[in-house]
Design an enzyme around this catalytic site. Structure first.
Site, PDB file in Angstrom:
ATOM      1  N   ASP A 149       0.832  -1.216   0.000  1.00 42.80           N
ATOM      2  CA  ASP A 149       0.000   0.000   0.000  1.00 42.80           C
ATOM      3  C   ASP A 149       0.863   1.261   0.000  1.00 42.80           C
ATOM      4  O   ASP A 149       2.076   1.221   0.288  1.00 42.80           O
ATOM      5  CB  ASP A 149      -0.892  -0.028   1.254  1.00 42.80           C
ATOM      6  CG  ASP A 149      -2.251   0.623   1.017  1.00 42.80           C
ATOM      7  OD1 ASP A 149      -2.352   1.490   0.142  1.00 42.80           O
ATOM      8  OD2 ASP A 149      -3.197   0.263   1.750  1.00 42.80           O
ATOM      9  N   ASP A 203     -10.957   1.759  -3.080  1.00 45.55           N
ATOM     10  CA  ASP A 203     -11.485   1.472  -1.742  1.00 45.55           C
ATOM     11  C   ASP A 203     -13.013   1.475  -1.754  1.00 45.55           C
ATOM     12  O   ASP A 203     -13.647   1.096  -0.773  1.00 45.55           O
ATOM     13  CB  ASP A 203     -10.998   2.531  -0.742  1.00 45.55           C
ATOM     14  CG  ASP A 203      -9.632   2.181  -0.154  1.00 45.55           C
ATOM     15  OD1 ASP A 203      -9.199   1.028  -0.303  1.00 45.55           O
ATOM     16  OD2 ASP A 203      -9.006   3.067   0.450  1.00 45.55           O
TER      17      ASP A 203
END
Ligand code: GLA
Length: 696
Positions: free
Chosen positions: A451, A519
């Protein structure tokens, strides 16, 4: 295939349906000749013989015609290259040499004053119409260092047409990859990122069409950049209507690197594609090229994944992860991923980033026992990391506060309570290598979700002569680290994530196995995100999860498990809900969907993708075709006035054949499916279906 004609000063690169040609004039000007349908060497010579357009007051005779316009000389277009020494700015070229190496053409130019070599690379492989272009710039002299202010990977020139239209993929967090089309007007349109990563705001891609291309018909030009840091693509329409597209590293022209004698810089690839088969044809060509030449190990199918992030957030424990793993395994999940909060003092986003050892309270015996249980359940085991970042509240930052990007005396700006490590530093690179290699060597990890959750703001490097270089060198270091980890741990797969889809580009895709698309896991929003994503990238890398309803992460929307699954099954299926809260009925239904996904997975991940209808309110659908099989995924957002949703006209099938619906046994004639369409049976609001067809 590369043909060299006209005394070896004209080159034609050809793929299955298109050609690209360039020409060196008697004055050593390197001109762009052709990009479009296939042409012969003789056609290219005829084009070269046409000579320059008439001179026009206040205009340059080179502008809009050059293969790689640079700063300096009689030019007014945006330069692709800008170089300076304290005394001389710009470049003046002499042709040095040209050579063909297999499917690659290299044309080398030299600037005697700077002692600078520029090599333009063009590659067109036999199985694709995608042209890969990049440049290498080398300081060959013994004079002062050269400052490379800008070195774009390529400049693309499009033929003159009326009414160019620009397609782009714009977005923001939770709304990435949204397709928008607008008329191109005179002047310049610039997209990019000043953020240090690719960014949620734009995918580094543009497409241009004139004369109204549609999904299945018409001429489309596309360009996509393979770079995961700051970047810029500029599309300019010149006064005479010619369109030129430049693209490369860095948003502004404020400096990339300083080259000492002997040093060189290689740009990333800026790929281009011409197709006369509409936006859909262009997408399929991009997908095939990425699967054949960009994505590592692309022939392997991606497993169905479970990720605990939306279910558990920062509040995780070994016991709870074991419970989730057992439910996931029973559902048919093949890869179980522990997301954030397994390491250091990471009990919230305020602490722990940088300390990549298991949290002793949460995992007293490390991650090994959980990994063993997951493996025992027949699944692979994955973990989340965010190596380029550090929390101020971490052992790493306490030990090395100077390892972050910062300007002396200025505030260190935090986003999500974190700072960015200066990966351009060798000590930081070695630390991360030690941590990650150690982790992968000591724990049986099969998958790493990598990430990157904030942008660069204070890109300073105290003590360094040319701190500006950290923008480029951060990305080079990231690539080197991934390459080194992949080489040392070849069985480990990697996912690129950056707060969802903030780092999706051809550069990161050449080193990762799939990307976290967004997301935003709301299944309806996802349809538009996926519609945009697949303009360029294949479903094989597009991760999509089924999460809880109402949607906890974003909008509280209710949706059926059916709708959520069919939406996520259009890519690499994952599940991300709190399975401990799912009822027995829901778990049983999910098992059936996962089983169905495994049946259609070869088509979704490796078939040809046809976008049958865009997600604009009513009925939308995609179809995947592979060999004799085809699968249609369709979603009805809302039915109005009792009207039946339109039939779906299928693509990519044989009009002379009959097709059997594998679930109902119904037989359909190919010609009818192509021309009149398939009835989906969808009704009401937020309905969805999967229809599997096989040639009879
Ligand atoms: C980012 C990712 C999420 C999750 C969190 C964890 O936001 O996009 O999927 O991994 O970080 O902190």
């Amino acid at each position: 295939m590369i043909e060299s004609v006209g005394k070896g000063r004209t080159w034609v690169l050809s793929g299955p349906t298109s050609s690209y040609a360039l020409h060196l004039t008697d004055d050593d000007d390197l001109l762009h000749l052709h990009w479009g349908p296939r042409i012969s060497g003789a056609d290219a010579e005829a084009l070269a013989a046409q000579g320059p357009p008439p001179s026009w007051p206040f205009e340059s005779q080179l502008d809009g015609r050059e293969e790689y316009p640079v700063e300096g000389g009689p030019r007014f277009v945006r330069p692709a290259l800008s170089v300076r020494t304290p005394e001389v700015r710009g470049t003046e070229w002499c042709f040095a040499e040209a050579a063909v190496y297999g499917d690659e053409l290299r044309v080398r130019l030299a600037d005697a004053v700077h002692g600078l070599d520029l090599t333009l690379h063009h590659r067109m492989r036999d199985d694709t119409d995608v042209i890969e272009r990049w440049v290498t710039v080398t300081h060959t002299g013994d004079g002062p260092d050269l400052e490379l202010l800008r070195a774009d990977a390529a400049a693309w020139t499009l033929p003159r047409r009326d009414g160019w239209r620009l397609s782009q993929l714009h977005g923001r967090w939770a709304a990435e990859s949204l397709l928008v089309r607008s008329e191109l007007t005179y002047g310049e349109k610039v997209i990019g990122s000043r953020r240090g990563h690719t960014g949620h705001q734009h995918l580094p891609w543009v497409a241009l069409d004139a004369e109204g291309a549609t999904e299945e018909r018409g001429e489309v030009y596309g360009c996509a950049l393979g770079w995961s840091g700051s970047w810029r693509i500029s599309v300019q329409q010149l006064p005479d209507g010619v369109v030129q597209i430049t693209g490369g590293v860095g948003h502004d022209d404020s400096g990339l690197l300083r080259l000492a004698p002997g040093q060189s810089y290689t740009s990333p690839v800026f790929a281009g594609l011409w197709s006369d088969k509409g936006f859909g044809g262009a997408s399929r060509a991009w997908h095939a090229w990425q699967l054949a030449h960009v994505v590592p190990d692309a022939a392997a199918e991606r497993p169905v994944l479970y990720n605990s992030w939306e279910a558990t957030g920062f509040d995780i424990s070994e016991k709870q992860q074991r419970a989730l793993a057992r439910r996931a395994a029973a559902m048919g999940v093949e890869l179980f991923v522990v997301d954030d909060a397994w390491f250091g003092q990471r009990t919230s986003d305020r602490a722990g980033l940088g300390d990549w050892t298991p949290n002793p309270e949460r995992f007293p015996d490390g991650l090994g026992p959980l990994a063993d249980e997951v493996h025992g359940l027949g699944m692979q085991f994955g973990i989340w990391v965010e190596p380029e970042m550090v929390n101020a509240d971490s052992d790493l930052y306490r030990a090395h506060p100077d390892w972050v990007q910062h300007h002396p005396g200025r505030a260190r700006i935090e986003f999500r309570n974190q700072l960015v490590l200066n990966l351009a530093r060798e000590d930081v690179q070695e630390y991360l290598w030690g941590q990650l290699d150690g982790l992968l060597s000591s724990t049986p990890v099969d998958y790493v979700k990598w990430d990157f959750n904030r942008c660069f703001t204070d890109a300073g490097w105290p003590g360094e002569d040319y701190p500006q270089k950290l923008w480029v060198e951060h990305v080079h270091a990231l690539y080197a680290l991934l390459d080194r980890l992949r080489a040392a741990h070849p069985s480990v797969a990697f996912e690129s994530c950056s707060g969802g889809g903030g780092r999706i580009d051809l550069g990161i895709l050449s080193r990762t196995d799939q990307v976290w698309t967004s997301d935003n896991t709301d299944p309806l929003d996802r349809l538009a995100i996926q519609h945009g994503f697949t303009q360029l990238h294949p479903a094989r890398v597009m991760a999509a999860w089924v999460t809880d309803s109402p949607n906890v992460q974003l909008n509280g929307r209710f949706s059926t498990l059916r709708f959520r699954f069919v939406s996520a099954m259009a890519g690499v299926l994952g599940v991300g809900g709190d399975l401990t809260e799912w009822t027995e009925e829901e778990l049983a239904e999910a098992r059936v969907w996962v089983e169905l996904y495994k049946k259609i997975r070869p088509l979704v991940q490796h078939g040809e993708l046809y976008r049958l209808r865009a997600p604009e309110g009513g009925l939308s659908a995609v179809q995947y075709v592979k060999g004799d099989e085809s699968v249609v995924l369709a979603w009805l957002q809302a039915q109005h006035y009792g009207e039946q949703p339109p039939r779906l006209r299928l693509r990519g099938i044989d009009s002379a054949a009959a097709y059997e619906d594998l679930d109902t046994g119904a037989l359909h004639r190919g010609s009818v499916l192509l021309h009149h369409g398939l009835h989906t049976g969808l009704k009401g609001d937020m309905d969805a279906t999967v229809i599997r067809l096989r040639r009879h």
